[in-house]
Each structure stands twice: as structure tokens, then as C-alpha cells.
Write an enzyme that holds these catalytic residues in place. Structure first.
Site, PDB file in Angstrom:
ATOM      1  N   TRP A 122       0.780  -1.302   0.038  1.00 26.11           N
ATOM      2  CA  TRP A 122       0.012   0.108  -0.177  1.00 26.11           C
ATOM      3  C   TRP A 122       0.802   1.455  -0.031  1.00 26.11           C
ATOM      4  O   TRP A 122       0.598   2.066  -0.647  1.00 26.11           O
ATOM      5  CB  TRP A 122      -1.129   0.140   1.242  1.00 26.11           C
ATOM      6  N   ASP A 179      -1.258   6.674   6.526  1.00 27.30           N
ATOM      7  CA  ASP A 179      -2.362   5.613   6.281  1.00 27.30           C
ATOM      8  C   ASP A 179      -2.580   4.787   7.515  1.00 27.30           C
ATOM      9  O   ASP A 179      -1.624   3.697   7.587  1.00 27.30           O
ATOM     10  CB  ASP A 179      -2.093   5.156   4.805  1.00 27.30           C
ATOM     11  N   LYS A 187     -11.921  -1.869   7.100  1.00 23.72           N
ATOM     12  CA  LYS A 187     -10.713  -2.730   7.864  1.00 23.72           C
ATOM     13  C   LYS A 187     -11.463  -2.905   9.152  1.00 23.72           C
ATOM     14  O   LYS A 187     -11.808  -4.024   9.782  1.00 23.72           O
ATOM     15  CB  LYS A 187      -9.605  -2.231   7.920  1.00 23.72           C
TER      16      LYS A 187
HETATM   17  C1  LIG Z   1      -6.910  -1.830   2.532  1.00 29.94           C
HETATM   18  C2  LIG Z   1      -5.982  -0.832   2.393  1.00 29.94           C
HETATM   19  C3  LIG Z   1      -5.842  -0.096   1.477  1.00 29.94           C
HETATM   20  C4  LIG Z   1      -6.677  -0.006   0.195  1.00 29.94           C
HETATM   21  O1  LIG Z   1      -8.008   0.214   0.372  1.00 29.94           O
HETATM   22  P1  LIG Z   1      -8.892   0.605  -0.787  1.00 29.94           P
HETATM   23  O2  LIG Z   1     -10.353   1.058   0.206  1.00 29.94           O
HETATM   24  O3  LIG Z   1      -9.331  -0.633  -1.147  1.00 29.94           O
HETATM   25  O4  LIG Z   1      -8.419   1.873  -1.697  1.00 29.94           O
HETATM   26  C5  LIG Z   1      -4.902   1.112   1.442  1.00 29.94           C
HETATM   27  N1  LIG Z   1      -4.052   1.149   2.698  1.00 29.94           N
HETATM   28  C6  LIG Z   1      -4.212   0.184   3.610  1.00 29.94           C
HETATM   29  C7  LIG Z   1      -3.341   0.069   4.805  1.00 29.94           C
HETATM   30  C8  LIG Z   1      -5.211  -0.909   3.671  1.00 29.94           C
HETATM   31  O5  LIG Z   1      -5.313  -1.747   4.545  1.00 29.94           O
END
Ligand SMILES: *Cc1c(COP(=O)(O)O)cnc(C)c1O
Length: 364
Positions: free
Chosen positions: A105, A175, A199
Site C-alpha cells: 500500500w 495511512d 478494515k
Molecule cells: C486495504 C488498504 C488499502 C486499500 O484500500 P481501498 O479502500 O481498497 O482503496 C490501503 N491501505 C491500507 C493500509 C489498507 O489496509
């Protein structure tokens, strides 16, 4: 709670398990939300009732995370992936940013940002398939960096920053998608935090951004789409256009659930307890082993392998028959991964470890 409504233990990395109490409340509200005569799904986002839902959600989130008044809370769409673009579009002023690449990511965010400026990779753990968090205490931070970027919990690899990088005074962007609300944090250490809620918080489709007000700019390039400016959403309390209204409502119910269950201090305690059960087992197992360096371990996502792909496959299949679901590792890394977010009860982790122990005896 086991087997209530036939629900099974769901270890998915995301979209992931939600608290059953929250789903029950949503069920009870489904056809007629608090005598409004309609479901939240059918309601104008400009109505008083909905305004109360979104304002209460924000208020509860602020309380849970102790968010200072000089930070805005935004409820957006487009997933974490859209933040890979929105962050550089909105925050690059000098046109320079430093990225710490600790997984897929972070790497995707790093690659996307390159469209908008000079983006430096100042640290990475790619040399050992992202199985650790590099030492970030004295990195080569660019003098004119507009921000330093991290992915705080690496969902795919199961690592987590336990110490934030020393940004040498530069703005930190994080993030937090897979560790959001899993423990208390000090918001003032960040310029911008974002998280996809699918998540650890709610249904897919909502993106929460917490941004320090002085980073919300007006003077963006002419070409910048209105929808991609934080300012557009900040000025309109996340109601510039139709927000992901139902998803925000569910997030609000989860915030209430967290408050009722002792807040983030309590969540941290529970999450540590749950993770310890699994890590202790892995550390003593003769068949299974964790794939992450001990001091980089995540509380939320725990990958493990047997070292034999056929056996991994057999484990995942047999676990499914025991009601232990979605244990397959990310398609890019294989093996197994147990995501044990806030809503995973401790009984689920206990049951997983009992099954792993049994499987070990039968297959060693
Ligand atoms: C799942 C995830 C993403 C991607 O998320 P989307 O909603 O599919 O764009 C990005 N960063 C982290 C840390 C993630 O767990």
C-alpha cells in the site's frame, strides 16, 4: 456470541467483521429509523435527521480519538486509493515529499504520488519482503519536503510502526486504514491521518480523513478537480455532494459501540490480549511460524505459514470446516493471515489457536 444467527468467525482483512450488536441495531433501524418513517438509506442527506447522524458520528469520533479543534474530520469516498492521489495533490507545495515504503500500500501511494512531484523513497523494507519496519530515527529527510508519508499498519505483511518516524519537523501523513481506532494515538503528532473504514470500523465506501486545518489549501493548481480538494469537503462539513450516507451511519454506530465498551484504551488492552494468544502459540509451534520480526508485529493482521504450500492449503480448507473463515493470506504473499480487528471476539482467537494446535498434532 458464537453461532448467533449462524455467524462464524471471520478473519478477513477487509471488508471485515463488524460488532454483532451494531448489526442488530442497524437491523432494528432498517425499515423505520427512529420513527422517521424511512430507512437511513432512503433519507435525504440534507434532512435534519441525517444531519444529526453525521454530526453525532463526528462528535463521537472526536471524543474517542481526542481530536483537537484545529483538525477537521472528513467523511469521503474513493477508498484509500483515492488518498494516494489526494494527499500529494493537496499537500505538495514545494513539490517534494519523502515516502517510507513498508509494503504494497505504501508502495502504491509512493508510485501514485510521483505524478505530482519529486517523491523520494527514504526508507524501505522491501529487501526482506516487508517483514519488518526499518529504523526511522535518523532518516535523510529532504530539507524542502512538504510531508513524510507512512503506512502505519501494513495489512498484507502484518507489520506496524511502534515508534513513529523522526520527521525532523516535517508534517507526518499516515495511512491508518487497518489500525484506525485499534488503540489510542496522539493526533497532534500527525498533519493528516486517513483510513478506509472497511478494515476496522464499518462497511466499505467510507474514507475518514483527519487533517490539520493549516494544511487545507485554497491555492491548488487550476486543473485540480473540485472533488479532490480537501477544502471543498471541509467547507461543507462533508456534505458538498451526497456522502456515503448509510456507511457513515454504520460508522456512527461503531463509534457508540466503542464508547460503550471502554473506548480506545480498553480496545488496546483487548487487542493486545488477543494478539498475544496467537503470537505466543506461533512462537512455540513446531509447524506454524509467524513471518514478521518480533518488534514490528501488528496487533491487527497476523500472517503465518507452515513452510509447505500444500499444507497451508489444507489448513485453510479444514479451518473453514471448523467455522474459521477467510484465513487465506493476501494473494501476493500466500500462506495464512488472521486479521483480528476490534470486533473479533477473544473466543474467536482462542478457537483458532485450538484448531491450529490440533492441526499441528495431526500433520507434524
Ligand atoms: C486495504 C488498504 C488499502 C486499500 O484500500 P481501498 O479502500 O481498497 O482503496 C490501503 N491501505 C491500507 C493500509 C489498507 O489496509
Amino acid at each position: 456470541m458464537e453461532n448467533k444467527y449462524g455467524r462464524l468467525y471471520n478473519f478477513s482483512a477487509g471488508p471485515a467483521v463488524l460488532p454483532v450488536e451494531v448489526l442488530e441495531e442497524a437491523r432494528d433501524d432498517m425499515l423505520n429509523y427512529k420513527n422517521s418513517g424511512m430507512s437511513v438509506m432512503e433519507m435525504s442527506h440534507r434532512s435534519k435527521t441525517y444531519d444529526n447522524i453525521i454530526k453525532t458520528a463526528e462528535k463521537d469520533l472526536r471524543e474517542l480519538m481526542n481530536i483537537p479543534d484545529n483538525y477537521k474530520v472528513l467523511f469521503l469516498q474513493g477508498g484509500a486509493h483515492l488518498q494516494f492521489s489526494m494527499v500529494p495533490i493537496n499537500l505538495l507545495k514545494n513539490g517534494v515529499a519523502d515516502y517510507i515504503v513498508t509494503g504494497q500500500w505504501a508502495k502504491k501511494a509512493y508510485v501514485e504520488a510521483q505524478k505530482y512531484g519529486k517523491i523520494n523513497k527514504i526508507a524501505t523494507s522491501e529487501d526482506k519482503t516487508f517483514s519488518y519496519i526499518p529504523d526511522c530515527s535518523d532518516l535523510n529527510i529532504s530539507d524542502n519536503a512538504d510531508y513524510v508519508y507512512i503506512c502505519e499498519n501494513n495489512t498484507i505483511y502484518g507489520t506496524k510502526f511502534h515508534t513513529l518516524p523522526n520527521t525532523k519537523g516535517k508534517v507526518l501523513v499516515s495511512d491508518m486504514s487497518s489500525c484506525f481506532l485499534s488503540e489510542p494515538i496522539d493526533v497532534t503528532k500527525y498533519g493528516l491521518i486517513y483510513a478506509g473504514v472497511q478494515k476496522n470500523v464499518g462497511p466499505a465506501g467510507v474514507q475518514i480523513v483527519i487533517i490539520r486545518e493549516d494544511l487545507i489549501r485554497e491555492d491548488l493548481p487550476e486543473w485540480c478537480p473540485t472533488m479532490l480538494k480537501y477544502k471543498t469537503h471541509a467547507d461543507n462539513d462533508s456534505l458538498y455532494n451526497t456522502p456515503p450516507a448509510y456507511g457513515i451511519y454504520i460508522c456512527g454506530l461503531v463509534f457508540k459501540w466503542l464508547k460503550k465498551n471502554g473506548g480506545l484504551e480498553k480496545m488496546k488492552e483487548l487487542n493486545e490480549k488477543k494478539a498475544k494468544i496467537l503470537y505466543d502459540f506461533l512462537d512455540n509451534s513446531k509447524l506454524f511460524k509467524g513471518t514478521v520480526e518480533k518488534n514490528s508485529r501488528s496487533l491487527m493482521n497476523i500472517p503465518f505459514v507452515t513452510g509447505n504450500e500444500e499444507l497451508d492449503k489444507k489448513f485453510i480448507e479444514e479451518a473453514k470446516k471448523e467455522g474459521l473463515l477467510q484465513l487465506k493470506g493476501h494473494r501476493t504473499v500466500g500462506g495464512m493471515r488472521a486479521s483480528i480487528y476490534n470486533a473479533m471476539p477473544i473466543e474467536g482467537v482462542q478457537k483458532l489457536v485450538e484448531f491450529m494446535s490440533k492441526f499441528e498434532k495431526e500433520n507434524l
